[in-house]
Write a protein that holds these residues in place. Sequence first.
Motif, mmCIF file in Angstrom:
data_model
loop_
_atom_site.group_PDB
_atom_site.id
_atom_site.type_symbol
_atom_site.label_atom_id
_atom_site.label_comp_id
_atom_site.label_asym_id
_atom_site.label_seq_id
_atom_site.Cartn_x
_atom_site.Cartn_y
_atom_site.Cartn_z
ATOM 1 N N ARG A 153 0.825 -1.211 0.000
ATOM 2 C CA ARG A 153 0.000 0.000 0.000
ATOM 3 C C ARG A 153 0.860 1.263 0.000
ATOM 4 O O ARG A 153 0.500 2.264 -0.631
ATOM 5 C CB ARG A 153 -0.961 -0.005 1.191
ATOM 6 C CG ARG A 153 -2.186 -0.896 0.954
ATOM 7 C CD ARG A 153 -3.169 -0.805 2.109
ATOM 8 N NE ARG A 153 -2.771 -1.674 3.212
ATOM 9 C CZ ARG A 153 -3.137 -1.487 4.475
ATOM 10 N NH1 ARG A 153 -3.861 -0.427 4.803
ATOM 11 N NH2 ARG A 153 -2.759 -2.332 5.411
ATOM 12 N N VAL A 154 1.995 1.227 0.675
ATOM 13 C CA VAL A 154 2.934 2.359 0.586
ATOM 14 C C VAL A 154 3.411 2.506 -0.857
ATOM 15 O O VAL A 154 3.504 3.627 -1.382
ATOM 16 C CB VAL A 154 4.133 2.165 1.533
ATOM 17 C CG1 VAL A 154 5.181 3.260 1.311
ATOM 18 C CG2 VAL A 154 3.681 2.172 2.990
ATOM 19 N N ALA A 155 3.696 1.383 -1.509
ATOM 20 C CA ALA A 155 4.132 1.429 -2.905
ATOM 21 C C ALA A 155 3.050 2.020 -3.803
ATOM 22 O O ALA A 155 3.351 2.755 -4.756
ATOM 23 C CB ALA A 155 4.518 0.031 -3.378
ATOM 24 N N VAL A 168 0.444 1.384 -13.851
ATOM 25 C CA VAL A 168 0.766 0.056 -14.375
ATOM 26 C C VAL A 168 1.299 -0.783 -13.220
ATOM 27 O O VAL A 168 2.116 -0.320 -12.422
ATOM 28 C CB VAL A 168 1.772 0.119 -15.542
ATOM 29 C CG1 VAL A 168 1.154 0.803 -16.740
ATOM 30 C CG2 VAL A 168 3.061 0.825 -15.149
ATOM 31 N N ALA A 169 0.809 -1.993 -13.124
ATOM 32 C CA ALA A 169 1.147 -2.849 -11.986
ATOM 33 C C ALA A 169 1.489 -4.240 -12.483
ATOM 34 O O ALA A 169 0.724 -4.847 -13.232
ATOM 35 C CB ALA A 169 -0.014 -2.905 -10.998
ATOM 36 N N ASP A 170 2.659 -4.745 -12.071
ATOM 37 C CA ASP A 170 3.128 -6.063 -12.498
ATOM 38 C C ASP A 170 3.020 -7.029 -11.328
ATOM 39 O O ASP A 170 3.792 -6.963 -10.377
ATOM 40 C CB ASP A 170 4.585 -5.953 -12.969
ATOM 41 C CG ASP A 170 5.057 -7.217 -13.676
ATOM 42 O OD1 ASP A 170 4.218 -8.110 -13.925
ATOM 43 O OD2 ASP A 170 6.253 -7.305 -13.983
ATOM 44 N N GLU A 171 2.027 -7.904 -11.382
ATOM 45 C CA GLU A 171 1.767 -8.893 -10.326
ATOM 46 C C GLU A 171 1.741 -8.240 -8.935
ATOM 47 O O GLU A 171 2.448 -8.679 -8.016
ATOM 48 C CB GLU A 171 2.828 -9.999 -10.365
ATOM 49 C CG GLU A 171 2.859 -10.806 -11.642
ATOM 50 C CD GLU A 171 1.712 -11.804 -11.742
ATOM 51 O OE1 GLU A 171 0.873 -11.855 -10.830
ATOM 52 O OE2 GLU A 171 1.667 -12.522 -12.749
ATOM 53 N N PRO A 172 0.919 -7.197 -8.742
ATOM 54 C CA PRO A 172 0.972 -6.459 -7.476
ATOM 55 C C PRO A 172 0.515 -7.248 -6.258
ATOM 56 O O PRO A 172 0.805 -6.853 -5.130
ATOM 57 C CB PRO A 172 0.042 -5.279 -7.735
ATOM 58 C CG PRO A 172 -0.934 -5.796 -8.749
ATOM 59 C CD PRO A 172 -0.111 -6.678 -9.652
ATOM 60 N N THR A 173 -0.200 -8.353 -6.481
ATOM 61 C CA THR A 173 -0.667 -9.175 -5.357
ATOM 62 C C THR A 173 0.047 -10.518 -5.284
ATOM 63 O O THR A 173 -0.312 -11.376 -4.473
ATOM 64 C CB THR A 173 -2.185 -9.417 -5.459
ATOM 65 O OG1 THR A 173 -2.468 -10.149 -6.664
ATOM 66 C CG2 THR A 173 -2.955 -8.103 -5.497
ATOM 67 N N GLN A 183 -7.367 -6.309 -0.352
ATOM 68 C CA GLN A 183 -7.200 -4.883 -0.057
ATOM 69 C C GLN A 183 -6.548 -4.151 -1.228
ATOM 70 O O GLN A 183 -7.006 -3.070 -1.627
ATOM 71 C CB GLN A 183 -6.359 -4.700 1.208
ATOM 72 C CG GLN A 183 -7.059 -5.101 2.489
ATOM 73 C CD GLN A 183 -6.141 -5.012 3.701
ATOM 74 O OE1 GLN A 183 -4.923 -5.109 3.585
ATOM 75 N NE2 GLN A 183 -6.731 -4.834 4.874
ATOM 76 N N VAL A 184 -5.488 -4.739 -1.764
ATOM 77 C CA VAL A 184 -4.784 -4.098 -2.870
ATOM 78 C C VAL A 184 -5.669 -4.029 -4.101
ATOM 79 O O VAL A 184 -5.731 -2.994 -4.785
ATOM 80 C CB VAL A 184 -3.466 -4.846 -3.170
ATOM 81 C CG1 VAL A 184 -2.869 -4.406 -4.507
ATOM 82 C CG2 VAL A 184 -2.467 -4.606 -2.050
#
Length: 239
Positions: A153-155, A168-173, A183-184
């Motif tokens: 979440r900080v990220a 853009v998110a690469d495999e964020p979970t 949550q994410v």
Amino acid sequence: MTEVALQAVELVRRIEGTITHTLVDGIDLAVNKGEFVAITGPSGSGKSSLLYLLGLLDAPSEGEVIICGQPTSKLSESDRADVRLTKCGFVFQFHFLLPEFTSLDNVLLPMRAAGKMSEAEMRERGVALLGSLGLAEHANKRPNQLSGGQRQRVAIARALSNRPEIIVADEPTGALDTKSTEQVFAILRDIADQGQTVIVVTHDPALAARADRRIHIVDGKIAEITAQGGGEAICEAVS
């Protein structure tokens, strides 16, 4: 009228050598403002390579990436870096927070790099972002004092700091437990609902199924596009 936030035109990424490897093979794609798109595919299919091209973290061998109406293939490295810094926010599987910095100082990094706000304004925005993600009491903690979900979440707060048009998110979970994953995902969904564009590479079928569209990549090409509005998936095979 629907506004296009990001467009890929005949996008190719290959690695030249004794054997040429084509990672992204002639992809055409338009993503609208406020759309949540999931990119899926088997390991080695080229989905992360595509994401890095879309976020200007890598340069194409051929083709064009258009960010908010601006073609980027002929930009200088410094101009590409400026577009990347101000128009795109990045979230990765591993948070990449600087361990010696507090949560707040990590969030301030992109704003300091952009240099468009005073220190007081940056700190006010950083505190507000952390608060909006349920991290107000963790602003002065370092990453090793946070859980995996808190670090991610900080990220996300860091990715949002310069008010980018596109996340853009690469495999964020990929490295999170079930609760933190939910949550994410909820945060990313809310970001899109508020008008920012979110493009996520994921192996998580539950997350992909809740995006507005799923782009399935096989061997560097778009194999299928699934529109998922209204709770009903509509699949379109791409030849």
